[in-house]
Design an enzyme around this catalytic site. Structure first.
Site, PDB file in Angstrom:
ATOM      1  N   SER A 223       0.845  -1.189   0.000  1.00 43.95           N
ATOM      2  CA  SER A 223       0.000   0.000   0.000  1.00 43.95           C
ATOM      3  C   SER A 223       0.879   1.236   0.000  1.00 43.95           C
ATOM      4  O   SER A 223       1.982   1.232   0.584  1.00 43.95           O
ATOM      5  CB  SER A 223      -0.900   0.020   1.235  1.00 43.95           C
ATOM      6  OG  SER A 223      -1.565   1.258   1.365  1.00 43.95           O
TER       7      SER A 223
ATOM      8  N   TYR B 299      -1.203  -0.409  10.509  1.00 42.88           N
ATOM      9  CA  TYR B 299      -1.412  -0.679   9.081  1.00 42.88           C
ATOM     10  C   TYR B 299      -0.232  -0.172   8.255  1.00 42.88           C
ATOM     11  O   TYR B 299       0.324  -0.896   7.423  1.00 42.88           O
ATOM     12  CB  TYR B 299      -2.707  -0.019   8.612  1.00 42.88           C
ATOM     13  CG  TYR B 299      -3.000  -0.276   7.145  1.00 42.88           C
ATOM     14  CD1 TYR B 299      -3.513  -1.504   6.735  1.00 42.88           C
ATOM     15  CD2 TYR B 299      -2.750   0.701   6.182  1.00 42.88           C
ATOM     16  CE1 TYR B 299      -3.769  -1.747   5.390  1.00 42.88           C
ATOM     17  CE2 TYR B 299      -3.003   0.466   4.846  1.00 42.88           C
ATOM     18  CZ  TYR B 299      -3.516  -0.758   4.453  1.00 42.88           C
ATOM     19  OH  TYR B 299      -3.756  -1.006   3.128  1.00 42.88           O
TER      20      TYR B 299
END
Length: 248
Positions: free
Chosen positions: A134, A147
């Protein structure tokens, strides 16, 4: 092999890869969704097998992966499993159990599975591994620390694995997309510039894998943001990142 096939991006990858003569092994946590994805793939002419697997149980997942590779001798594997993480309103930091869960699903399990499968592919002298990271992994996001860290760890692992395996005829691709309209993506607070559909992201991921790209960042402005983050003085970067944190 596609992990996370019961999620939005995994489903889109399965559809993108479906064609006559292609065999897909679809992993996910939701059997009903997996069965629905498999039906779509079969309608496109592919052979599709489904397996319910949970990355929280890594020992079981490793055993299942070994069995699946024994049966199918995978040419390519797409690790698209992942969970989101944002700090709850009113919390100062993420609670420990969430940090552990995010690290397990987003970093530990896909890294361990990719290492095992990569070793098997290398022994055969061919294979492609694709790890879905990501653009969040480029930045120290105060409202999603676990995350961002899990994706940063996955990125470094993928790059190291690429270097370790390339002498054996292997290709390892890391993809770092921006915002994708999935259940995980919707957990991110605030605006989502350059939002992609899962289908748009899947096409870019498959194209990067086919071309053997080591690291694909898309859409392109997120590559610029990565450079911007690195170039800023720390005090300015800290001020900007703190301003991104959601109220409360």
């Amino acid at each position: 092999m596609i992990t996370g096939a019961s999620g939005g991006l995994g489903r889109a990858l399965a559809w993108e890869l479906s064609a006559p003569g292609v065999t897909l092994v679809l992993w996910g946590r939701d059997r009903a969704k997996l069965d629905a994805v498999a039906l779509e793939c079969r309608a496109a002419g592919a052979v599709a097998h489904v397996t319910v697997a949970d990355f929280a149980d890594l020992e079981s997942a490793l055993a299942l992966m070994a069995q699946a590779d024994d049966s199918h001798r995978f040419d390519a594997a797409f690790f698209a499993s992942g969970i989101g993480d944002t700090r709850r309103a009113g919390d100062r930091v993420e609670y420990p159990a969430l940090v552990q869960q995010v690290a397990q699903v987003n970093f530990v399990a896909p890294s361990a599975l990719a290492a095992m499968l990569g070793d098997r592919m290398a022994a055969r002298g061919r294979g492609t591994l694709v790890l879905v990271g990501s653009a969040a992994g480029f930045h120290a996001l105060p409202f999603a620390a676990a995350y961002a860290a899990s994706k940063a760890g996955l990125a470094r692992f993928a790059d190291a694995l690429r270097l370790a395996l390339r002498r054996y005829g292997m290709r390892v691709t890391l993809v770092s997309p921006g915002f994708i309209d999935t259940a995980t993506g919707r957990q991110v607070p605030g605006g989502k510039p350059l939002l992609m559909t899962p289908e748009q992201a899947a096409r870019r991921i498959v194209l990067a894998a086919q071309r053997g790209v080591g690291h694909a960042i898309f859409p392109w402005p997120f590559a610029v943001l990565r450079l911007f983050d690195r170039a800023l003085p720390r005090f300015l970067r800290d001020r900007l990142l703190t301003a991104l944190a959601p109220p409360g």
